[in-house]
Design a protein around this motif. Structure first.
Motif, mmCIF file in Angstrom:
data_model
loop_
_atom_site.group_PDB
_atom_site.id
_atom_site.type_symbol
_atom_site.label_atom_id
_atom_site.label_comp_id
_atom_site.label_asym_id
_atom_site.label_seq_id
_atom_site.Cartn_x
_atom_site.Cartn_y
_atom_site.Cartn_z
ATOM 1 N N LEU A 31 4.105 -1.556 4.367
ATOM 2 C CA LEU A 31 5.107 -0.783 5.095
ATOM 3 C C LEU A 31 5.279 0.636 4.578
ATOM 4 C CD1 LEU A 31 7.901 -3.446 5.721
ATOM 5 C CD2 LEU A 31 5.884 -2.897 7.107
ATOM 6 N N SER A 32 4.635 0.948 3.457
ATOM 7 C CA SER A 32 4.660 2.332 2.972
ATOM 8 C C SER A 32 3.565 3.159 3.634
ATOM 9 C CB SER A 32 4.492 2.353 1.450
ATOM 10 O OG SER A 32 5.544 1.654 0.828
ATOM 11 N N PHE A 33 2.656 2.469 4.366
ATOM 12 C CA PHE A 33 1.540 3.144 5.029
ATOM 13 C C PHE A 33 1.560 2.958 6.542
ATOM 14 C CE2 PHE A 33 0.113 3.207 0.727
ATOM 15 C CZ PHE A 33 -0.866 4.184 0.619
ATOM 16 N N THR A 36 4.926 4.028 9.997
ATOM 17 C CA THR A 36 5.683 5.171 9.471
ATOM 18 C C THR A 36 6.253 6.040 10.593
ATOM 19 O OG1 THR A 36 3.624 6.431 9.252
ATOM 20 C CG2 THR A 36 4.411 5.252 7.299
ATOM 21 N N GLU A 37 6.021 5.653 11.850
ATOM 22 C CA GLU A 37 6.665 6.339 12.976
ATOM 23 C C GLU A 37 8.181 6.169 12.928
ATOM 24 O OE1 GLU A 37 2.569 4.902 14.261
ATOM 25 O OE2 GLU A 37 4.310 3.993 13.276
ATOM 26 N N LYS A 38 8.643 5.156 12.181
ATOM 27 C CA LYS A 38 10.069 4.867 12.076
ATOM 28 C C LYS A 38 10.493 4.844 10.608
ATOM 29 C CE LYS A 38 11.002 4.174 16.481
ATOM 30 N NZ LYS A 38 12.003 4.964 17.225
ATOM 31 N N PHE A 40 11.928 3.529 6.989
ATOM 32 C CA PHE A 40 11.399 2.381 6.253
ATOM 33 C C PHE A 40 12.028 1.054 6.667
ATOM 34 C CE2 PHE A 40 11.366 -0.616 2.720
ATOM 35 C CZ PHE A 40 9.999 -0.689 2.455
ATOM 36 N N ARG A 43 10.791 -0.757 9.726
ATOM 37 C CA ARG A 43 9.389 -1.170 9.776
ATOM 38 C C ARG A 43 9.219 -2.682 9.660
ATOM 39 N NH1 ARG A 43 7.436 3.601 5.626
ATOM 40 N NH2 ARG A 43 8.442 5.292 6.810
ATOM 41 N N SER A 57 4.785 -3.801 0.371
ATOM 42 C CA SER A 57 5.241 -2.410 0.387
ATOM 43 C C SER A 57 5.257 -1.822 -1.014
ATOM 44 C CB SER A 57 6.644 -2.297 0.992
ATOM 45 O OG SER A 57 7.637 -2.730 0.077
ATOM 46 N N GLU A 263 -3.462 -1.421 3.491
ATOM 47 C CA GLU A 263 -2.903 -0.229 2.855
ATOM 48 C C GLU A 263 -3.700 0.993 3.313
ATOM 49 O OE1 GLU A 263 -1.000 0.468 -1.490
ATOM 50 O OE2 GLU A 263 -3.175 0.637 -1.427
ATOM 51 N N LYS A 265 -3.873 4.473 6.240
ATOM 52 C CA LYS A 265 -3.110 5.421 7.043
ATOM 53 C C LYS A 265 -3.644 5.379 8.471
ATOM 54 C CE LYS A 265 -4.360 8.769 4.400
ATOM 55 N NZ LYS A 265 -4.571 10.123 3.802
ATOM 56 N N THR A 270 0.305 3.417 14.837
ATOM 57 C CA THR A 270 0.045 2.169 14.119
ATOM 58 C C THR A 270 -0.394 1.031 15.017
ATOM 59 O OG1 THR A 270 1.625 2.720 12.361
ATOM 60 C CG2 THR A 270 1.026 0.404 12.609
#
Length: 284
Positions: A31-33, A36-38, A40, A43, A57, A263, A265, A270
């Motif tokens: 969730l750190s990658f 990311t449109e939203k 944390f 997510r 995450s 993990e 980008k 996404t």
């Protein structure tokens, strides 16, 4: 009748083979990658909506245990892995395990992360070593070993596995844990089930390559796997150095049947980028 039985047997056999294929790999988004449109906390819900059952995450900096735990519970999704509290990333801190004089910070960060992990139900913590200014010395090695030995006992008592992950010099210059032999040597030396290897395809390809032979030699130490295409760290089906059809096969052949962390980008959006999972013959 006999020939019809053979045809039926053949169909069942093919169906079993397909079932094995589509259920072999278990994917969990980081969730750190991803998503990311939203923000944390949102997510967790987005991952659930996309069809995932489990997430991982980095440490949720800026959010309380209650906030993160509530977001996960509300989404109805599990969490398997959490990165250790890294310190102040704006100052370049990326963990304390190999930093002499930061032993208290390391122990405090471990305790804090265990509290978050237990609230989230996570059973794995990526223990980060930190970056080294100047040359790596025996003092860094001794500090790292001492801290990981301490962590091994604490993690074992809490039924959590600590993961050591070699990270490549291009992504994180001067990171202490940047070598697979270094990680394996310490794992063997400590010799406890609470300290395992995080096998990240993105990093191993850039550290040393030779993924197949490396996997064969370290598979008994692996506690978690992560993936991303090299060198741009996008989806597995994007242009790059790694053939992920082959990677998933050798992971299966090696007997790895735990979660595979995404993990990477996303090259664009996404959910749009997740089409590779079905195209590779898998399902969530």
């Amino acid at each position: 009748m006999y020939s019809r039985y053979l045809n039926l047997s053949s169909l069942i056999s093919r169906s079993k083979s397909l079932f094995t294929k589509v259920t072999m790999a278990k994917f969990c988004p980081n969730l750190s990658f991803l998503f990311t449109e939203k923000p944390f906390l949102e997510r967790y819900g987005l991952a659930k909506q996309a069809g995932f059952k489990v997430v991982e995450s980095g440490f949720p900096l800026g959010f309380s245990i209650e906030q993160v735990s509530e977001a996960r519970s509300a989404a109805g999704i599990q969490q398997v892995l959490l990165n250790i509290f890294t310190g102040d990333t704006s100052k370049g801190e990326l963990g304390f395990a190999a930093i002499p004089g930061k032993e208290k910070e390391f122990r405090d960060s471990l305790d804090l992360t265990i509290n978050y992990a237990k609230a989230l139900g996570a059973t794995k913590i990526h223990v980060m070593s930190g970056k080294i200014d100047g040359e790596v010395t025996s003092r860094h090695d001794e500090t790292f070993e001492s801290n990981i030995r301490y962590a091994a006992d604490i993690l074992e008592k809490n039924n959590i596995v600590g993961l050591l992950e070699p990270i490549n010099k291009y992504s994180v210059p001067n990171y202490y844990m940047n070598s697979f032999p270094k990680a394996i040597s310490l794992i063997e030396k400590i010799n406890k089930p609470s300290i395992r290897l995080q096998f990240d395809i993105f990093h191993i390809q850039q550290i040393q390559g030779d993924i197949k032979h490396t996997l064969d030699s370290v598979k008994k130490y692996i506690g978690h796997v992560q993936i991303a295409q090299v060198p741009d760290r996008n989806e597995p089906d994007t242009l790059g150095e790694v053939n992920f059809h082959y990677i998933f096969k050798i992971l299966q052949d090696a007997g790895y049947n735990d979660w595979i962390g995404l993990e990477y980008k996303p090259a664009k959006e996404t959910v749009q980028g997740l089409k590779w999972i079905k195209e590779y013959g898998y399902q969530l």
